[in-house]
Design a protein around this motif. Structure first.
Motif, PDB file in Angstrom:
ATOM      1  N   ASP A   1       0.438  -0.998   0.296  1.00  0.00           N
ATOM      2  CA  ASP A   1      -0.090  -0.019   0.059  1.00  0.00           C
ATOM      3  C   ASP A   1       1.070   1.420   0.038  1.00  0.00           C
ATOM      4  O   ASP A   1       0.652   2.475  -0.993  1.00  0.00           O
ATOM      5  N   ARG A   2       1.334   1.402   0.922  1.00  0.00           N
ATOM      6  CA  ARG A   2       2.563   2.730   0.814  1.00  0.00           C
ATOM      7  C   ARG A   2       3.320   2.627   0.103  1.00  0.00           C
ATOM      8  O   ARG A   2       4.342   4.083  -0.442  1.00  0.00           O
ATOM      9  N   GLY A   3       4.562   1.339  -0.088  1.00  0.00           N
ATOM     10  CA  GLY A   3       4.730   1.794  -1.208  1.00  0.00           C
ATOM     11  C   GLY A   3       4.605   2.146  -2.673  1.00  0.00           C
ATOM     12  O   GLY A   3       5.573   2.794  -3.046  1.00  0.00           O
ATOM     13  N   SER A   4       3.600   0.987  -2.945  1.00  0.00           N
ATOM     14  CA  SER A   4       3.105   1.839  -4.182  1.00  0.00           C
ATOM     15  C   SER A   4       3.202   3.300  -4.834  1.00  0.00           C
ATOM     16  O   SER A   4       2.873   4.201  -5.538  1.00  0.00           O
ATOM     17  N   ILE A   5       2.790   3.569  -3.336  1.00  0.00           N
ATOM     18  CA  ILE A   5       2.260   5.555  -3.482  1.00  0.00           C
ATOM     19  C   ILE A   5       3.297   5.777  -3.596  1.00  0.00           C
ATOM     20  O   ILE A   5       3.309   6.750  -3.847  1.00  0.00           O
ATOM     21  N   LEU A   6       4.672   5.928  -2.495  1.00  0.00           N
ATOM     22  CA  LEU A   6       5.609   6.282  -2.639  1.00  0.00           C
ATOM     23  C   LEU A   6       6.309   6.826  -3.803  1.00  0.00           C
ATOM     24  O   LEU A   6       7.302   7.059  -4.340  1.00  0.00           O
ATOM     25  N   ILE A   7       6.016   4.912  -4.898  1.00  0.00           N
ATOM     26  CA  ILE A   7       6.505   4.637  -5.804  1.00  0.00           C
ATOM     27  C   ILE A   7       6.090   5.970  -7.075  1.00  0.00           C
ATOM     28  O   ILE A   7       6.511   6.555  -8.051  1.00  0.00           O
ATOM     29  N   ILE A   8       4.749   6.126  -6.624  1.00  0.00           N
ATOM     30  CA  ILE A   8       4.058   6.951  -7.959  1.00  0.00           C
ATOM     31  C   ILE A   8       4.126   8.417  -7.081  1.00  0.00           C
ATOM     32  O   ILE A   8       3.745   9.337  -8.409  1.00  0.00           O
ATOM     33  N   VAL A   9       3.890   8.535  -5.998  1.00  0.00           N
ATOM     34  CA  VAL A   9       4.425  10.092  -6.246  1.00  0.00           C
ATOM     35  C   VAL A   9       5.998  10.791  -6.954  1.00  0.00           C
ATOM     36  O   VAL A   9       5.889  11.114  -7.070  1.00  0.00           O
ATOM     37  N   TYR A  10       7.082   9.898  -6.064  1.00  0.00           N
ATOM     38  CA  TYR A  10       8.198   9.730  -6.984  1.00  0.00           C
ATOM     39  C   TYR A  10       7.972   9.833  -8.124  1.00  0.00           C
ATOM     40  O   TYR A  10       8.572  10.823  -9.168  1.00  0.00           O
ATOM     41  N   SER A  11       7.453   8.944  -8.886  1.00  0.00           N
ATOM     42  CA  SER A  11       7.397   8.967 -10.397  1.00  0.00           C
ATOM     43  C   SER A  11       7.248   9.881 -10.996  1.00  0.00           C
ATOM     44  O   SER A  11       7.683  11.264 -11.858  1.00  0.00           O
ATOM     45  N   ALA A  12       5.496  10.996 -10.407  1.00  0.00           N
ATOM     46  CA  ALA A  12       5.158  11.837 -10.749  1.00  0.00           C
ATOM     47  C   ALA A  12       5.935  13.174 -10.555  1.00  0.00           C
ATOM     48  O   ALA A  12       5.681  14.180 -11.422  1.00  0.00           O
ATOM     49  N   PHE A  13       6.304  13.459  -9.214  1.00  0.00           N
ATOM     50  CA  PHE A  13       7.537  14.586  -9.136  1.00  0.00           C
ATOM     51  C   PHE A  13       8.620  14.796 -10.108  1.00  0.00           C
ATOM     52  O   PHE A  13       9.397  15.895  -9.912  1.00  0.00           O
ATOM     53  N   SER A  14       9.016  13.825 -10.250  1.00  0.00           N
ATOM     54  CA  SER A  14      10.198  13.486 -10.979  1.00  0.00           C
ATOM     55  C   SER A  14       9.302  13.933 -12.785  1.00  0.00           C
ATOM     56  O   SER A  14      10.354  14.995 -12.786  1.00  0.00           O
ATOM     57  N   ALA A  15       8.909  13.570 -12.890  1.00  0.00           N
ATOM     58  CA  ALA A  15       8.665  14.532 -13.956  1.00  0.00           C
ATOM     59  C   ALA A  15       7.790  16.032 -13.840  1.00  0.00           C
ATOM     60  O   ALA A  15       8.327  16.521 -14.733  1.00  0.00           O
ATOM     61  N   GLY A  16       7.335  15.735 -13.006  1.00  0.00           N
ATOM     62  CA  GLY A  16       7.200  17.347 -12.018  1.00  0.00           C
ATOM     63  C   GLY A  16       8.656  18.277 -12.671  1.00  0.00           C
ATOM     64  O   GLY A  16       8.140  19.613 -12.835  1.00  0.00           O
ATOM     65  N   VAL A  17      10.004  17.405 -11.688  1.00  0.00           N
ATOM     66  CA  VAL A  17      10.790  18.570 -11.818  1.00  0.00           C
ATOM     67  C   VAL A  17      11.370  18.962 -13.353  1.00  0.00           C
ATOM     68  O   VAL A  17      11.963  19.876 -13.380  1.00  0.00           O
ATOM     69  N   ILE A  18      11.622  17.887 -13.431  1.00  0.00           N
ATOM     70  CA  ILE A  18      11.673  18.241 -15.089  1.00  0.00           C
ATOM     71  C   ILE A  18      11.146  19.053 -15.187  1.00  0.00           C
ATOM     72  O   ILE A  18      11.712  19.973 -16.969  1.00  0.00           O
TER      73      ILE A  18
END
Length: 333
Positions: A205-222
């Motif tokens: 549960d928590r791991g999947s959310i962390l991965i999605i957050v990292y993915s989304a914010f990586s794209a956002g930072v770029i």
């Protein structure tokens, strides 16, 4: 008392700091190129596995028993998919002159999401509410959300040029609904194992959310998200989330009293009708808003998620304590 227990008393835990740390990591070391593709694939299968676990863990008989409570279930549905979206639409329209368009879209998107599953049930249990009804309301909300959330996004954001396709709904069904149904079908075989190993569901549960957050914010930072979202906009979103949650929670409690629900059912309505799912919202956003600034759109949801956990934890602890006191007084009377 340990630090972890002290944090939980105030609705905080280490997971909050992991979420913040994930955003910081994405800001400093964003995934790009082939790395971003790998992270996206890992996130996709982690979410699918999570909803398989949800399906395998939820007791079908409890869901069937809870769904017969028509007044309660109807009120949860009404707050989740009628009042909440109306409030989100009004709030986004009122704030649109002062915040970025993507954040306004994010407020509307937040408002049309299903309720949480695990935390809604957990808080209802802590507060001594009607747990079987909470299981039913939360699981039904998420199943319906596979269809209703995309439909409401299309309806409410149509004028903004945001739309969805049949393929988007099929993709969401394949990632969320299909694993959930498979989990229910295989529950006689794997349900016992999953129920005994609650840490597995929590990690996924928590791991999947962390991965999605990292993915989304990586794209956002770029894409330059932190150059686009100023401190003023961030403050407005936080205040808006607090006001939205407060209004809905007060409304659910008053509606429960007006409908003549008993105290246990009112608590179930309070926790299931006022919360929004980060676990469902993030993967849906990646599909519904593909090619757009997803990191900005999910920002109101991420902030709302933390605020609702804090507020609901405090209320649940207090309600549970009062319920225990009443039981003790009745036993000694």
């Amino acid at each position: 008392m340990s630090l972890a227990k002290r944090l939980k008393r105030f609705g905080l835990d280490y997971y909050l700091f992991l979420l913040v740390g994930t955003v910081v990591l994405a800001t400093l070391l964003p995934a790009s190129g082939i790395g971003a593709e790998i992270v996206d694939q890992v996130a996709y299968f982690a979410v699918a596995f999570l909803f398989f676990l949800y399906g395998a863990k939820l007791n079908t008989s409890a869901i069937v028993a809870g769904i017969t409570n028509w007044r309660l279930q109807g009120l949860v549905f009404g707050f989740t998919y009628l009042l909440f979206p109306l409030c989100g639409l009004i709030l986004a329209a009122a704030l649109s002159p002062w915040i970025e368009d993507e954040l306004a879209i994010g407020i509307v998107y937040l408002s049309v999401l299903p309720s949480t599953v695990q935390s809604s049930i957990a808080f209802t249990s802590i507060a001594r509410g009607n747990v079987p009804a909470a299981v039913c309301a939360a699981s039904t909300s998420n199943i319906l959300g596979v269809f209703l959330t995309p439909a409401l996004v299309a309806l409410l954001l149509h004028s903004s040029g945001e739309g969805i396709s049949l393929q988007s709904i099929m993709d969401i069904g394949l990632q969320i609904l299909a694993p959930f149904i498979l989990g229910q079908l295989l529950r006689p075989l794997v349900g016992g194992f999953i129920s005994r190993h609650t840490l597995l569901t929590q990690v996924v549960d928590r791991g999947s959310i962390l991965i999605i957050v990292y993915s989304a914010f990586s794209a956002g930072v770029i894409a330059g998200i932190w150059e686009e979202v100023g401190l003023g906009s961030l403050t407005i979103i936080i205040v808006a989330d607090i006001l939205l949650l407060a209004f809905v929670m007060v409304s659910t409690w008053l509606a429960g009293r007006a409908a003549g629900l008993d105290p246990a059912d009112r608590l179930t309505l309070l926790f299931c009708g006022s919360k929004k799912s980060l676990a469902s919202g993030l993967p849906m956003a990646n599909i519904l808003f593909a090619g757009q600034a997803v990191s900005m759109i999910i920002l109101p949801l991420m902030l709302f998620h933390q605020i609702q956990l804090f507020v609901c934890a405090v209320i649940a602890q207090r309600a549970g304590h009062l319920a225990d006191e009443r039981v003790q007084q009745a036993a000694t009377a």
